[in-house]
Design a protein around this motif. Sequence first.
Motif, PDB file in Angstrom:
ATOM      1  N   MET A   1       0.825  -1.206   0.000  1.00  0.00           N
ATOM      2  CA  MET A   1       0.000   0.000   0.000  1.00  0.00           C
ATOM      3  C   MET A   1       0.859   1.256   0.000  1.00  0.00           C
ATOM      4  SD  MET A   1      -2.999   1.317   2.610  1.00  0.00           S
ATOM      5  CE  MET A   1      -1.910   1.698   3.973  1.00  0.00           C
ATOM      6  N   GLU A   2       0.502   2.196  -0.856  1.00  0.00           N
ATOM      7  CA  GLU A   2       1.074   3.537  -0.851  1.00  0.00           C
ATOM      8  C   GLU A   2      -0.030   4.491  -0.410  1.00  0.00           C
ATOM      9  OE1 GLU A   2       2.798   6.657  -0.558  1.00  0.00           O
ATOM     10  OE2 GLU A   2       4.170   5.218  -1.491  1.00  0.00           O
ATOM     11  N   ASP A   3       0.148   5.122   0.768  1.00  0.00           N
ATOM     12  CA  ASP A   3      -0.899   6.008   1.286  1.00  0.00           C
ATOM     13  C   ASP A   3      -0.541   7.484   1.145  1.00  0.00           C
ATOM     14  OD1 ASP A   3       1.040   6.358   3.202  1.00  0.00           O
ATOM     15  OD2 ASP A   3      -0.160   5.552   4.864  1.00  0.00           O
ATOM     16  N   PHE A   4       0.616   7.787   0.561  1.00  0.00           N
ATOM     17  CA  PHE A   4       1.029   9.165   0.293  1.00  0.00           C
ATOM     18  C   PHE A   4       1.114  10.023   1.552  1.00  0.00           C
ATOM     19  CE2 PHE A   4      -1.166   7.602  -3.513  1.00  0.00           C
ATOM     20  CZ  PHE A   4      -0.102   7.628  -4.397  1.00  0.00           C
TER      21      PHE A   4
ATOM     22  N   THR B   1       1.449  16.816  -3.419  1.00  0.00           N
ATOM     23  CA  THR B   1       2.077  17.336  -2.206  1.00  0.00           C
ATOM     24  C   THR B   1       1.125  17.034  -1.067  1.00  0.00           C
ATOM     25  OG1 THR B   1       1.124  19.537  -2.534  1.00  0.00           O
ATOM     26  CG2 THR B   1       3.367  19.200  -3.327  1.00  0.00           C
ATOM     27  N   SER B   2       1.539  16.214  -0.137  1.00  0.00           N
ATOM     28  CA  SER B   2       0.620  15.741   0.898  1.00  0.00           C
ATOM     29  C   SER B   2       0.041  16.884   1.734  1.00  0.00           C
ATOM     30  CB  SER B   2       1.313  14.724   1.806  1.00  0.00           C
ATOM     31  OG  SER B   2       2.432  15.302   2.446  1.00  0.00           O
TER      32      SER B   2
ATOM     33  N   ASP C   1      -2.711  13.897   1.842  1.00  0.00           N
ATOM     34  CA  ASP C   1      -2.261  12.514   1.679  1.00  0.00           C
ATOM     35  C   ASP C   1      -2.965  11.813   0.520  1.00  0.00           C
ATOM     36  OD1 ASP C   1      -0.700  13.042   3.844  1.00  0.00           O
ATOM     37  OD2 ASP C   1      -1.954  11.981   5.269  1.00  0.00           O
ATOM     38  N   ALA C   2      -2.911  12.407  -0.630  1.00  0.00           N
ATOM     39  CA  ALA C   2      -3.445  11.802  -1.846  1.00  0.00           C
ATOM     40  C   ALA C   2      -2.570  12.242  -3.010  1.00  0.00           C
ATOM     41  CB  ALA C   2      -4.889  12.231  -2.086  1.00  0.00           C
ATOM     42  N   TRP C   3      -2.562  11.439  -4.058  1.00  0.00           N
ATOM     43  CA  TRP C   3      -1.848  11.829  -5.269  1.00  0.00           C
ATOM     44  C   TRP C   3      -2.818  12.598  -6.152  1.00  0.00           C
ATOM     45  CZ3 TRP C   3       3.050  11.778  -6.978  1.00  0.00           C
ATOM     46  CH2 TRP C   3       3.258  12.054  -8.335  1.00  0.00           C
ATOM     47  N   ARG C   4      -2.409  13.752  -6.635  1.00  0.00           N
ATOM     48  CA  ARG C   4      -3.251  14.550  -7.515  1.00  0.00           C
ATOM     49  C   ARG C   4      -2.517  14.785  -8.819  1.00  0.00           C
ATOM     50  NH1 ARG C   4      -4.923  20.800  -7.786  1.00  0.00           N
ATOM     51  NH2 ARG C   4      -6.981  20.566  -8.724  1.00  0.00           N
ATOM     52  N   ALA C   5      -3.208  14.594  -9.940  1.00  0.00           N
ATOM     53  CA  ALA C   5      -2.595  14.816 -11.247  1.00  0.00           C
ATOM     54  C   ALA C   5      -3.674  15.147 -12.261  1.00  0.00           C
ATOM     55  CB  ALA C   5      -1.805  13.593 -11.696  1.00  0.00           C
ATOM     56  N   THR C   6      -3.245  15.653 -13.408  1.00  0.00           N
ATOM     57  CA  THR C   6      -4.153  15.968 -14.508  1.00  0.00           C
ATOM     58  C   THR C   6      -3.706  15.209 -15.742  1.00  0.00           C
ATOM     59  OG1 THR C   6      -4.616  18.180 -13.644  1.00  0.00           O
ATOM     60  CG2 THR C   6      -5.040  17.813 -15.983  1.00  0.00           C
ATOM     61  N   VAL C   7      -4.662  14.590 -16.418  1.00  0.00           N
ATOM     62  CA  VAL C   7      -4.378  13.950 -17.704  1.00  0.00           C
ATOM     63  C   VAL C   7      -5.092  14.748 -18.784  1.00  0.00           C
ATOM     64  CG1 VAL C   7      -3.905  11.648 -16.814  1.00  0.00           C
ATOM     65  CG2 VAL C   7      -6.266  12.296 -17.279  1.00  0.00           C
TER      66      VAL C   7
END
Length: 204
Positions: A45-48, A68-69, A74-80
């Motif tokens: 598990m990766e919980d960031f 950035t936690s 504590d989540a990964w945020r990105a845009t596709v």
Amino acid sequence: MNMRGLLVATAVLIGVSVASPASAAVTFYTDYTAWSAAVTGAIVMEDFSGAGPTAPGLSVSNGAITHTSATFGDAWRATVVPGGASTTWSFASPIYAFAGSWDLQSQSVNGPGTGIDLYLDGVTLIGSISSSYAGMFVGFVSTTAFSSVQERAGSETGATETYEVSPILFAGAVPEPSTWAMLILGFAGVSLLSYRRRMRSQLA
């Protein structure tokens, strides 16, 4: 081992790697309990919670907003972006199972998003995550090992898709019985060729 035996062994092993993807099947789950029951290897598990990702064997690359936690809790945020930015999760050792809790609603921008298409090893499209998902579990198990999961913009309405995911879960597994059978046959073939060569040498 002589050159002929080496060539036969190589051909057999190539046959395994080429034949496996053709017979691969991917099963999706929207329930953690069902997904974890289908996983045969240890789940990582990766919980960031750190400057993530920090889970052993996991790395990520993407061309847009990154985690950035402190900012995103504590989540990964990105845009596709269609034809542009994508996110690729890579694994030091091949895995068979991948999952996460996905939120494509709370951080959406520019109205409805495109959703996310998932690709194994950047080549095989296996399914999509809807732009309507808000904190929903999505995971899958493949009958063939893979080394990366790539997220690209989907085909729903919108110019981009901004999403958050936490945690990320992944697992390796014992190879399928058919894969073991092919490997054993390959080693048996190499042993037989070596034995025949020794016998010819003794008779000469």
